[in-house]
Enzyme design. Sequence first.
Site, PDB file in Angstrom:
ATOM      1  CB  THR A 127      -3.022   3.799   1.262  1.00 53.61           C
ATOM      2  OG1 THR A 127      -3.111   4.751   0.206  1.00 53.61           O
ATOM      3  CG2 THR A 127      -4.245   2.886   1.233  1.00 53.61           C
TER       4      THR A 127
ATOM      5  NE  ARG B  91      -2.785   9.069  -3.898  1.00 50.38           N
ATOM      6  CZ  ARG B  91      -1.507   9.319  -3.612  1.00 50.38           C
ATOM      7  NH1 ARG B  91      -0.657   8.307  -3.461  1.00 50.38           N
ATOM      8  NH2 ARG B  91      -1.088  10.556  -3.485  1.00 50.38           N
TER       9      ARG B  91
ATOM     10  CG  LEU C 161      -1.966  -1.073   1.376  1.00 51.80           C
ATOM     11  CD1 LEU C 161      -2.672  -0.957   2.720  1.00 51.80           C
ATOM     12  CD2 LEU C 161      -2.968  -1.009   0.236  1.00 51.80           C
ATOM     13  CG  ASP C 162       0.147   4.538  -2.669  1.00 51.07           C
ATOM     14  OD1 ASP C 162       0.917   3.747  -3.239  1.00 51.07           O
ATOM     15  OD2 ASP C 162      -0.734   5.187  -3.254  1.00 51.07           O
ATOM     16  CE  LYS C 163       5.936   8.057   5.177  1.00 53.54           C
ATOM     17  NZ  LYS C 163       7.102   8.981   5.105  1.00 53.54           N
TER      18      LYS C 163
END
Length: 303
Positions: free
Chosen positions: A138, A234, A134-136
């Site tokens: 998220t 996003r 996951l993105d930082k």
Amino acid sequence: MEFAWVYTGNQPIKLRSALKQRGVTSSLIKVAIFHGGQMTINHEPKWAIDLVEPGDRFAIELPPEVPNDHVPACQAPFEIAYEDRDFLVINKAAGVATVPAHNVAVQDSLVNRVKYYYQKQGYENQVTHVATRLDKDTSGLVVFPKHRFAHAVLDDQLKHHTVKKEYVALVSGRITIAHGYIDAPIQRDPESFVKRQVGLDGKAAVTEYWLTHATDQASIVKIRLHTGRTHQIRVHFSYLNHPLLGDVMYGGPAVMDRQALHCQWLSFYSPFLGRQIELNAPMPSDMKTAIEKIESINKRDAD
């Protein structure tokens, strides 16, 4: 670590074939042969071409996995959503990277934290395999296979799109379609190393969503991905002119300290347990607060 089965076929087959039927890859067989493991039939060491008879017990033993000394351990905590012998699933907090970055003074990603946890637990395998990311900024569920075999199993499921994930997001503005698909290719933004954008030269990307609540200010959507492009959710909602709340990079209003995106549900199959594993991660407090504000605005407008 040993993995064993009983052969239920009607005809003899080579040990290599019996193992592959159980998801053992050629690379895992090579590890067993050349790096300190072994293959057995009825507890006796055998070669890959030896025959397995109906009713035989056959197994592969893989050597312990030595950690990478260049990856430092970090004692920072994390929340365990699920753990068994083969898989560790973490409910990642927003603000924590999944994997180490190269340009930070202190390495405190999930990989670093899991390395310390494995050391503390004294696990036989000390390599921190990562299957999903996951993105930082998220939050939500991330899977760490605990050995080579589990990683190979999950990689195969990811390749065949049988690992299912469900997200919840807060997007700006009122979504008017109750159930929709966003089918728009994604490519790198030529002016940014990090940012992505919709473009004809991009890779195929499909996002499915369901509207659960809407006001003029923001909407709550449940999301499933049919592809796995970087920043896909996003980028796609920004493309619809409904960027995520807090997602300043893609034009979202700065009403939160991060993009309002959470991986709330995850499902994958464990061949080691012979069953599907389904997990839920509760909504984080910052998104709960934002949802309460949205709902209160909706109620006020209705009055």
